[in-house]
Write a protein that holds these residues in place. Structure first.
Motif, PDB file in Angstrom:
ATOM      1  N   MET A  29     -34.676  14.883 -20.909  1.00  0.00           N
ATOM      2  CA  MET A  29     -33.607  15.306 -21.804  1.00  0.00           C
ATOM      3  C   MET A  29     -32.332  14.745 -21.707  1.00  0.00           C
ATOM      4  O   MET A  29     -31.585  14.292 -23.030  1.00  0.00           O
ATOM      5  N   ILE A  30     -31.644  14.315 -20.570  1.00  0.00           N
ATOM      6  CA  ILE A  30     -30.561  13.735 -20.408  1.00  0.00           C
ATOM      7  C   ILE A  30     -30.673  12.423 -21.045  1.00  0.00           C
ATOM      8  O   ILE A  30     -29.794  11.951 -21.878  1.00  0.00           O
ATOM      9  N   ARG A  31     -31.597  11.681 -20.731  1.00  0.00           N
ATOM     10  CA  ARG A  31     -31.935  10.252 -21.431  1.00  0.00           C
ATOM     11  C   ARG A  31     -31.893  10.541 -22.818  1.00  0.00           C
ATOM     12  O   ARG A  31     -31.228   9.625 -23.424  1.00  0.00           O
ATOM     13  N   GLN A  53     -21.153   9.442 -18.984  1.00  0.00           N
ATOM     14  CA  GLN A  53     -21.156  10.805 -17.782  1.00  0.00           C
ATOM     15  C   GLN A  53     -22.848  10.942 -17.700  1.00  0.00           C
ATOM     16  O   GLN A  53     -23.109  11.361 -16.752  1.00  0.00           O
ATOM     17  N   LEU A  54     -23.392  10.926 -18.903  1.00  0.00           N
ATOM     18  CA  LEU A  54     -24.829  10.975 -18.777  1.00  0.00           C
ATOM     19  C   LEU A  54     -25.546  10.161 -18.055  1.00  0.00           C
ATOM     20  O   LEU A  54     -26.522  10.603 -17.278  1.00  0.00           O
ATOM     21  N   VAL A  67     -19.869  19.566 -17.138  1.00  0.00           N
ATOM     22  CA  VAL A  67     -20.488  19.170 -15.896  1.00  0.00           C
ATOM     23  C   VAL A  67     -19.573  19.501 -14.561  1.00  0.00           C
ATOM     24  O   VAL A  67     -18.441  19.237 -14.760  1.00  0.00           O
ATOM     25  N   PRO A  68     -20.396  19.782 -13.406  1.00  0.00           N
ATOM     26  CA  PRO A  68     -19.499  20.193 -12.416  1.00  0.00           C
ATOM     27  C   PRO A  68     -18.818  19.077 -11.783  1.00  0.00           C
ATOM     28  O   PRO A  68     -19.225  17.986 -12.044  1.00  0.00           O
ATOM     29  N   GLY A  69     -17.309  19.437 -11.273  1.00  0.00           N
ATOM     30  CA  GLY A  69     -16.525  18.433 -10.653  1.00  0.00           C
ATOM     31  C   GLY A  69     -17.204  17.344  -9.947  1.00  0.00           C
ATOM     32  O   GLY A  69     -16.753  16.204  -9.867  1.00  0.00           O
ATOM     33  N   LEU A  70     -17.932  17.513  -9.093  1.00  0.00           N
ATOM     34  CA  LEU A  70     -18.496  16.840  -8.006  1.00  0.00           C
ATOM     35  C   LEU A  70     -19.448  15.619  -8.708  1.00  0.00           C
ATOM     36  O   LEU A  70     -19.523  14.517  -8.078  1.00  0.00           O
ATOM     37  N   LEU A  71     -19.799  15.629  -9.745  1.00  0.00           N
ATOM     38  CA  LEU A  71     -20.603  14.802 -10.592  1.00  0.00           C
ATOM     39  C   LEU A  71     -19.741  14.037 -11.926  1.00  0.00           C
ATOM     40  O   LEU A  71     -20.598  13.595 -12.708  1.00  0.00           O
ATOM     41  N   GLN A  72     -18.827  14.580 -11.969  1.00  0.00           N
ATOM     42  CA  GLN A  72     -17.888  13.879 -13.094  1.00  0.00           C
ATOM     43  C   GLN A  72     -17.262  12.549 -12.862  1.00  0.00           C
ATOM     44  O   GLN A  72     -17.174  12.122 -11.867  1.00  0.00           O
ATOM     45  N   THR A  73     -17.474  11.858 -14.047  1.00  0.00           N
ATOM     46  CA  THR A  73     -16.913  10.427 -14.064  1.00  0.00           C
ATOM     47  C   THR A  73     -15.600  10.713 -14.282  1.00  0.00           C
ATOM     48  O   THR A  73     -14.742  11.840 -14.603  1.00  0.00           O
ATOM     49  N   GLU A  74     -14.582   9.700 -13.898  1.00  0.00           N
ATOM     50  CA  GLU A  74     -12.949   9.918 -13.943  1.00  0.00           C
ATOM     51  C   GLU A  74     -12.573  10.109 -15.402  1.00  0.00           C
ATOM     52  O   GLU A  74     -11.926  10.983 -15.411  1.00  0.00           O
ATOM     53  N   ASP A  75     -13.141   9.315 -16.323  1.00  0.00           N
ATOM     54  CA  ASP A  75     -12.780   9.479 -17.801  1.00  0.00           C
ATOM     55  C   ASP A  75     -13.069  10.923 -18.280  1.00  0.00           C
ATOM     56  O   ASP A  75     -12.389  11.572 -18.821  1.00  0.00           O
ATOM     57  N   TYR A  76     -14.206  11.438 -17.845  1.00  0.00           N
ATOM     58  CA  TYR A  76     -15.050  12.774 -18.312  1.00  0.00           C
ATOM     59  C   TYR A  76     -13.979  13.731 -17.528  1.00  0.00           C
ATOM     60  O   TYR A  76     -13.354  14.726 -18.109  1.00  0.00           O
TER      61      TYR A  76
END
Length: 304
Positions: free
Chosen positions: A254-256, A170-171, A100-109
């Motif tokens: 698809m993500i869901r 993350q999803l 996942v691109p950095g701008l949309l990453q959670t902290e744990d991911y």
């Protein structure tokens, strides 16, 4: 920049009448760490430490504002230029092949991704990079936020980096982000086969002055492209990827499904179905840009 940062710390500390040991006690580090910072030797300060120094010395955010420039010194020149361009971009188009691109990453991911770097120096450097990545996300909520369009290779969804719990959150983050009007998320399914961006990720940045730059990246390399003719080629590649990807509404489904654990490759809609839905979305939006809504679809929450 590290030397300038250190000089500012030394000047502020002296003006405050503090010894290095006293400043270290106020910021919860040993005095030798303050010595390293003032001499620009050893590991660079983390963003957390920059904030602590700023507060302890009453620097009115001077040190916090200097910190990104200190951090960037650890990167090659082309990488620093890319970061600077990204902070000014009015629109960002990204294709992500692996994560996942950095701008949309959670902290744990993000922590799990950054921790995979074989050249990582240790926990302090990991925290430094993590803080920087999380800090860059703040722009998505600012008044000058860029329009962000992200295409995720299906592999990004299927690879549970950090474990199932981290990946699930993350999803959810991706679904939440896609609710924002300035963010579009699409998925490029495996059944599309090979394409021109295989093996790496691609970013195209659109700048306020009308210029554009592209950036390609693999696991251990990166390349900034500024020549207009070459940037145009990468824009065409990105447009082809976007056309091949699932429409936004199908991408979110698809993500869901991946998050709920019931995704099967056979459930990927046919190309005919994709074209039909894409045309319906285009008509619903009055001929404008396809978005992940067309019509608002209630988000389904994860099954317990």
């Amino acid at each position: 920049m590290a030397a300038l940062f250190g000089a500012r710390v030394r000047r502020l500390r002296t003006a405050a009448g503090l010894t290095q040991a006293e400043l270290g006690a106020r910021t919860h580090v040993v005095s030798t760490r303050i010595t390293q910072i003032e001499r620009a030797s050893g590991a660079k300060p983390t963003l957390e430490l920059a904030r602590a120094l700023d507060a302890a010395l009453g620097a009115d955010d001077l040190l916090v504002e200097l910190w990104p420039y200190v951090y960037r010194e650890a990167f090659p020149d082309w990488s620093r230029r890319f970061m600077e361009y990204s902070e000014r971009a009015v629109a960002i188009r990204q294709y992500a092949a692996h994560v996942v691109p950095g701008l949309l990453q959670t902290e744990d991911y993000a922590r799990a991704v950054l921790g995979l770097d074989a050249l990582l120096d240790g926990e302090e450097q990991l925290e430094e990079r993590l803080n920087a990545r999380m800090g860059r996300q703040e722009r998505l909520g600012s008044p000058d936020r860029p329009e962000l369009c992200v295409i995720l290779d299906e592999a990004v969804l299927r690879r549970p980096i950090g474990g199932q719990a981290v990946m699930r959150k993350q999803l959810v983050r991706l679904l939440d982000a896609a609710e924002e009007r300035h963010i579009t998320v699409q998925v490029l399914p495996f059944d599309q086969g090979g394409h021109e961006a295989m093996g790496g990720s691609l970013t195209v940045l659109f700048l306020p002055d009308g210029s554009e730059v592209a950036y390609t990246e693999g696991s251990d390399y990166g390349q900034l492209i500024e020549e207009p003719a070459n940037v145009s080629r990468y824009k065409v590649i990105y447009d082809r990827l976007r056309a091949a990807a699932l429409p936004p509404i199908m991408s979110l489904d698809m993500i869901r499904s991946t998050m709920e654990g019931n995704y099967r490759g056979a459930n990927v809609p046919s190309r005919t179905d994709r074209r039909r839905l894409a045309q319906e979305q285009l008509q619903q939006s009055g001929g404008g840009r396809l978005r992940g809504g067309g019509r608002r679809i209630p988000r389904r929450r994860p099954r317990p």
